[in-house]
Design an enzyme around this catalytic site. Structure first.
Site, PDB file in Angstrom:
ATOM      1  N   CYS A 121       0.861  -1.184   0.000  1.00 19.12           N
ATOM      2  CA  CYS A 121       0.000   0.000   0.000  1.00 19.12           C
ATOM      3  C   CYS A 121       0.895   1.231   0.000  1.00 19.12           C
ATOM      4  CB  CYS A 121      -0.896  -0.013   1.232  1.00 19.12           C
ATOM      5  SG  CYS A 121      -1.945   1.454   1.403  1.00 19.12           S
ATOM      6  N   CYS A 143      -5.398   6.100  -3.767  1.00 19.04           N
ATOM      7  CA  CYS A 143      -4.684   4.822  -3.744  1.00 19.04           C
ATOM      8  C   CYS A 143      -3.272   5.071  -4.270  1.00 19.04           C
ATOM      9  CB  CYS A 143      -5.406   3.781  -4.592  1.00 19.04           C
ATOM     10  SG  CYS A 143      -4.517   2.211  -4.730  1.00 19.04           S
TER      11      CYS A 143
END
Length: 259
Positions: free
Chosen positions: A74, A198
């Site tokens: 991530c 994101c």
């Protein structure tokens, strides 16, 4: 069990972060992690991270999706964990840490932005409508003419659960070039919804755009949660190195919660 926690966000992508250097929280269950990430019954977040000790590194990043399952890399989470490591005094201006996709470097800038070095990209699958590549997590890049009208949840869910992606899942990014800026909206697997940003997704979007007739050069990216930048070296049509994801990472609040 009482857990001290910190809540961080990077362009609206938010995370519960736990200092696990003593190893007390290694055995958190999938159900417990999902509860902590629940926005109505828990703290609320797109994911949860543990900062752990690791020989040869400043720390180790262990990342869980909001559904409680361990996730892949991530990017926004990595930048937030670097900011947290600085807050704890684990690092100063530079970091070297281990994540699920391997070794990462990071820099803490004076303006509060974090620059995070991402994994190299050596393969891109292309078609006129989309590109698929892995920037630590798998991403499907779909070009749009009017991203404001895109049904991100419905279309993202359809693609994420379609063959051949339904078993492992894929993150779906809807991308529009507008006024020399890439605008990106993302449906994230593990959250199973649109998120405000994101990090691995905008990295994938910038790389895919530079490898497409869209011809994007500036690497400035806008998400619903704010601005990010991506810089890299393009070695060939399918090879990209020295990739850096750059943007803010901020502490929202800290507290304790009892399970």
């Amino acid at each position: 069990m009482t857990i001290p926690f910190y809540k961080y966000q990077g362009t609206g992508n938010d995370f519960v972060i736990i200092d696990n250097r003593n190893g007390n929280f290694t055995q958190l269950s999938t159900v417990e992690i999902a509860f902590l990430c629940d926005r109505r019954f828990g703290i609320g977040a797109d994911g949860l991270m543990l900062l752990q000790l690791k020989d040869g590194y400043d720390f180790e990043m262990v990342y869980y999706n909001a559904d409680g399952n361990e996730g892949s890399m991530c990017g926004n989470g990595g930048r937030c964990l670097v900011a947290f490591a600085k807050h704890l005094g684990v690092i100063d201006k530079n970091a070297e840490f281990l994540a699920t996709d391997g070794f990462h470097e990071a820099k803490v800038l004076d303006n509060g932005w974090i620059e995070l070095k991402m994994k190299d990209v050596n393969n891109i699958e292309k078609s006129p409508e989309y590109s698929i590549l892995n920037t630590g997590s798998p991403h499907y890049i779909k070009w749009e003419n009017d991203i404001a009208k895109t049904a991100v949840f419905d279309e993202g869910k359809r693609i994420r659960y379609s063959p051949p992606f339904f078993q492992e899942g894929i993150n779906v990014n809807f991308v529009q070039l507008l006024n020399d800026t890439l605008n990106v909206r993302t449906y994230e697997r593990g959250v199973e919804n649109e998120t405000l940003s994101c990090g691995t997704g905008v990295t994938a979007a910038a790389i895919a755009a530079s490898n497409d007739s869209i011809g994007f050069q500036e690497r400035k990216i806008l998400t619903p949660g704010g601005e990010l930048k991506v810089k890299f070296e393009k070695k060939s049509e399918s090879s990209f190195e020295n990739i850096w994801l750059c943007g803010p990472a901020k502490l929202v609040f800290a507290g304790t919660i009892t399970l």
